[in-house]
Design a protein around this motif. Structure first.
Motif, mmCIF file in Angstrom:
data_model
loop_
_atom_site.group_PDB
_atom_site.id
_atom_site.type_symbol
_atom_site.label_atom_id
_atom_site.label_comp_id
_atom_site.label_asym_id
_atom_site.label_seq_id
_atom_site.Cartn_x
_atom_site.Cartn_y
_atom_site.Cartn_z
ATOM 1 N N ILE A 142 -42.547 -148.311 59.477
ATOM 2 C CA ILE A 142 -41.124 -148.532 59.234
ATOM 3 C C ILE A 142 -40.546 -147.261 58.621
ATOM 4 C CG2 ILE A 142 -39.391 -149.885 58.003
ATOM 5 C CD1 ILE A 142 -41.244 -152.241 58.054
ATOM 6 N N PRO A 143 -39.540 -146.644 59.256
ATOM 7 C CA PRO A 143 -38.968 -145.410 58.696
ATOM 8 C C PRO A 143 -38.435 -145.624 57.280
ATOM 9 C CG PRO A 143 -38.206 -145.769 60.951
ATOM 10 C CD PRO A 143 -38.910 -147.012 60.533
ATOM 11 N N LYS A 144 -38.502 -144.579 56.482
ATOM 12 C CA LYS A 144 -38.073 -144.670 55.088
ATOM 13 C C LYS A 144 -36.583 -144.953 54.988
ATOM 14 C CE LYS A 144 -38.230 -142.114 50.722
ATOM 15 N NZ LYS A 144 -38.653 -140.845 50.061
ATOM 16 N N ALA A 145 -35.784 -144.399 55.904
ATOM 17 C CA ALA A 145 -34.327 -144.565 55.839
ATOM 18 C C ALA A 145 -33.842 -145.819 56.541
ATOM 19 C CB ALA A 145 -33.648 -143.340 56.456
ATOM 20 N N ALA A 146 -34.754 -146.648 57.051
ATOM 21 C CA ALA A 146 -34.350 -147.819 57.830
ATOM 22 C C ALA A 146 -33.899 -148.960 56.924
ATOM 23 C CB ALA A 146 -35.505 -148.290 58.711
ATOM 24 N N ASP A 147 -32.991 -149.766 57.443
ATOM 25 C CA ASP A 147 -32.624 -151.025 56.795
ATOM 26 C C ASP A 147 -33.677 -152.051 57.201
ATOM 27 O OD1 ASP A 147 -31.485 -153.593 56.251
ATOM 28 O OD2 ASP A 147 -29.517 -152.667 56.123
ATOM 29 N N LYS A 148 -34.596 -152.381 56.320
ATOM 30 C CA LYS A 148 -35.800 -153.118 56.692
ATOM 31 C C LYS A 148 -35.493 -154.499 57.261
ATOM 32 C CE LYS A 148 -38.972 -150.750 53.570
ATOM 33 N NZ LYS A 148 -39.976 -150.899 52.493
ATOM 34 N N VAL A 149 -34.548 -155.214 56.671
ATOM 35 C CA VAL A 149 -34.255 -156.570 57.136
ATOM 36 C C VAL A 149 -33.714 -156.533 58.566
ATOM 37 C CG1 VAL A 149 -32.878 -158.631 56.732
ATOM 38 C CG2 VAL A 149 -33.870 -157.392 54.792
ATOM 39 N N VAL A 150 -32.717 -155.704 58.806
ATOM 40 C CA VAL A 150 -32.130 -155.606 60.150
ATOM 41 C C VAL A 150 -33.120 -154.980 61.121
ATOM 42 C CG1 VAL A 150 -30.193 -154.694 61.477
ATOM 43 C CG2 VAL A 150 -29.850 -155.421 59.116
ATOM 44 N N TYR A 151 -33.915 -154.027 60.648
ATOM 45 C CA TYR A 151 -34.899 -153.345 61.479
ATOM 46 C C TYR A 151 -35.927 -154.332 62.032
ATOM 47 C CZ TYR A 151 -38.522 -149.910 62.702
ATOM 48 O OH TYR A 151 -39.458 -149.167 63.360
ATOM 49 N N ILE A 152 -36.335 -155.294 61.204
ATOM 50 C CA ILE A 152 -37.310 -156.295 61.636
ATOM 51 C C ILE A 152 -36.652 -157.386 62.469
ATOM 52 C CG2 ILE A 152 -38.909 -158.068 60.799
ATOM 53 C CD1 ILE A 152 -39.403 -156.279 58.365
ATOM 54 N N LEU A 153 -35.407 -157.715 62.161
ATOM 55 C CA LEU A 153 -34.714 -158.806 62.848
ATOM 56 C C LEU A 153 -34.277 -158.430 64.265
ATOM 57 C CD1 LEU A 153 -33.685 -161.702 62.376
ATOM 58 C CD2 LEU A 153 -31.526 -160.709 61.600
ATOM 59 N N ALA A 154 -33.967 -157.152 64.517
ATOM 60 C CA ALA A 154 -33.401 -156.719 65.802
ATOM 61 C C ALA A 154 -34.297 -157.050 66.996
ATOM 62 C CB ALA A 154 -33.080 -155.226 65.754
ATOM 63 N N PRO A 155 -35.587 -156.687 66.986
ATOM 64 C CA PRO A 155 -36.407 -157.028 68.169
ATOM 65 C C PRO A 155 -36.574 -158.522 68.374
ATOM 66 C CG PRO A 155 -37.768 -156.121 66.416
ATOM 67 C CD PRO A 155 -36.353 -155.902 66.014
ATOM 68 N N ALA A 156 -36.557 -159.301 67.274
ATOM 69 C CA ALA A 156 -36.657 -160.758 67.416
ATOM 70 C C ALA A 156 -35.424 -161.319 68.122
ATOM 71 C CB ALA A 156 -36.835 -161.402 66.047
ATOM 72 N N ILE A 157 -34.240 -160.781 67.797
ATOM 73 C CA ILE A 157 -33.006 -161.235 68.463
ATOM 74 C C ILE A 157 -33.050 -160.916 69.952
ATOM 75 C CG2 ILE A 157 -30.509 -160.874 68.597
ATOM 76 C CD1 ILE A 157 -30.490 -160.386 65.606
ATOM 77 N N ALA A 158 -33.460 -159.685 70.284
ATOM 78 C CA ALA A 158 -33.487 -159.269 71.686
ATOM 79 C C ALA A 158 -34.451 -160.121 72.503
ATOM 80 C CB ALA A 158 -33.867 -157.791 71.782
ATOM 81 N N ALA A 159 -35.631 -160.428 71.941
ATOM 82 C CA ALA A 159 -36.624 -161.202 72.691
ATOM 83 C C ALA A 159 -36.246 -162.677 72.782
ATOM 84 C CB ALA A 159 -37.998 -161.046 72.030
ATOM 85 N N ALA A 160 -35.717 -163.244 71.691
ATOM 86 C CA ALA A 160 -35.398 -164.676 71.687
ATOM 87 C C ALA A 160 -34.294 -165.004 72.682
ATOM 88 C CB ALA A 160 -35.000 -165.112 70.280
ATOM 89 N N CYS A 161 -33.283 -164.147 72.773
ATOM 90 C CA CYS A 161 -32.165 -164.429 73.685
ATOM 91 C C CYS A 161 -32.618 -164.462 75.141
ATOM 92 C CB CYS A 161 -31.068 -163.381 73.496
ATOM 93 S SG CYS A 161 -30.202 -163.512 71.916
ATOM 94 N N CYS A 162 -33.613 -163.636 75.494
ATOM 95 C CA CYS A 162 -34.096 -163.625 76.876
ATOM 96 C C CYS A 162 -34.734 -164.962 77.240
ATOM 97 C CB CYS A 162 -35.104 -162.506 77.060
ATOM 98 S SG CYS A 162 -34.448 -160.877 76.697
#
Length: 447
Positions: free
Chosen positions: A88-108
């Motif tokens: 996980i990059p140091k400058a990343a927003d961890k909550v959104v960073y982890i949530l984003a791929p879950a949103i993309a996969a679940a919608c499919c």
């Protein structure tokens, strides 16, 4: 005695959605699990088939070591991705960073819930359609879920805290939103033909004729938007390796990257299934198989076979295009969507609505009119596209000056814009502007 044709007519009423009145909770869970397993297994097979087919097209073998004919290579790659170190990059927003791929996969996966695999069948004494659910606005449900999936891509680029993923997320969101408009407009003539937005009702309305024939132009537009919607070649501009090093998921690794990879291929299956449902009769057998024994091949579990065969024809087309066409420029791609696909789709909708309202016109006459207008629309659009492209070459778009330019005039090297040429260098003194070397710099370099 009830014939097979009467049984087909009794399973689903014309123009009406399928009935789910005889379902139980365990049957719904079983169908949901079956859809999930079908999508995952299809994704593994598509990845293997893509590598093998493109390998043959490029005169190389493709995966052929893991399992018979390399069939287990996709599974091995998935396990390897899941076991890799998760960074996980140091400058990343961890909550959104982890949530984003879950949103993309679940919608499919959610979008596939309204796709009909077949008519109503009997499962352990319960009569149920081979479809998870259906609503009067099922197609709009698919488009809305696809719109939510854009958030996963956009949030992934923003939350990474890096420049290239942010640019990739913005490009991808603009691309998908733009081509969702054209995709939605291409489906409107199908709604006019079927008189419903329910997927089961649309399949039922294609008993006598598939909608690909009268709505040929809508089908062509939909096929183009399929590639733009799924970020696939020649429209994989969100992942342009040459300029964005991977796009919105550059900073992702391990299982999170695997979710984005899974979402792309499940999206391919979803849009292919929607194309099969909207234009190619869904689960209905092709002619002349549909006329055997008064339509017996459209009953029971046979329709699942026809649906899967049509689905794989579209998936093969995805692979074929990827191995054949190069990536287009982003500005060309966006101009094609906004200046051609959307206006042409609007005109086509008006033409379809007008012809269907004409009195004293037979069904065959209407079909001929639709096909003729579709051909004229494609030819006229191609001519307009050529004229627009030639105009673009003659006139600059952004107000910049044509001719020779100095790349160092602003202090930093800037590549030339379309229609511009760099000033030919004649040694260090040929460079002018703030970026040119001074006498002090030259003296220091000599010392």
């Amino acid at each position: 005695m009830i014939t097979a044709g009467q049984l087909v007519a009794a399973t689903t009423a014309p123009g009406r959605a399928a009935s789910f009145a005889d379902e139980t909770w365990w049957l719904v869970l079983a169908k949901a699990l079956a859809i999930f397993v079908f999508l995952v297994v299809t994704t593994l097979i598509v990845i293997w088939a893509e590598r093998r087919i493109i390998g043959r097209m490029q005169q190389r073998p493709g995966p052929n070591r893991t399992g018979p004919f390399g069939l287990l290579q996709s599974l091995a790659d998935g396990v390897k991705l899941a076991l890799k170190e998760d960074l996980i990059p140091k400058a990343a927003d961890k909550v959104v960073y982890i949530l984003a791929p879950a949103i993309a996969a679940a919608c499919c996966f959610v979008a596939f819930a309204i796709i009909p695999f077949g008519p109503a069948v009997s499962v352990f004494g319960h009569r149920t359609p081979l479809q998870l659910t259906d609503v009067p606005v099922a197609v709009l449900f698919v488009l809305s879920v696809a719109s939510v999936g854009v958030y996963g891509i956009l949030l992934a680029g923003w939350s990474s805290g890096s420049t290239y993923p942010l640019l990739g997320g913005l490009r991808s969101s603009a691309q998908i939103v733009s081509y969702e408009i054209a995709m939605g407009l291409s489906l409107v003539p199908v709604f006019l033909y079927a008189g419903s937005m329910s997927t089961s009702a649309i399949v039922d309305a294609q008993r006598s004729q598939w909608f690909v024939i009268p709505a040929i132009f809508s089908f062509v537009v939909y096929v183009v938007t399929m590639f733009g919607e799924t970020n696939r070649l020649p429209f994989d501009l969100a992942e342009g390796e040459g300029e964005l090093t991977g796009g919105f998921h550059t900073e992702y690794s391990s299982l999170k990257f695997a979710l984005f990879f899974l979402a792309e291929y499940v999206n391919m299956v979803t849009v292919s299934a929607l194309a099969t449902t909207m234009f190619f009769g869904g689960w209905r057998a092709p002619w002349p198989l549909s006329s055997i024994d008064d339509g017996v091949l459209n009953t029971g579990w046979w329709p699942v076979l026809w649906f899967v065969v049509k689905l794989w024809l579209f998936l093969f087309f995805f692979i074929w295009v990827r191995g054949s066409l190069p990536r287009v420029r982003y500005d060309q791609f966006m101009r094609f969507g906004w200046k051609f696909l959307i206006p042409a789709s609007l005109l086509w909708i008006v033409a379809v609505a007008t012809i269907r309202a004409l009195p004293d016109v037979t069904s065959s006459g209407r079909t001929k009119l639709f096909v003729a207008i579709g051909v004229l629309a494609v030819v006229g659009g191609a001519i307009a596209w050529v004229i627009d492209s030639r105009t673009e070459r003659r006139e600059p778009e952004g107000g910049w000056e044509l001719g020779e330019v100095d790349p160092f005039a602003g202090g930093h090297p800037v590549p030339p814009l379309p229609g511009q040429q760099l000033i030919r260098s004649r040694g260090p003194r040929a460079l002018t502007g703030a970026g040119a070397p001074t006498d002090d710099v030259e003296a220091q370099s000599r010392d």
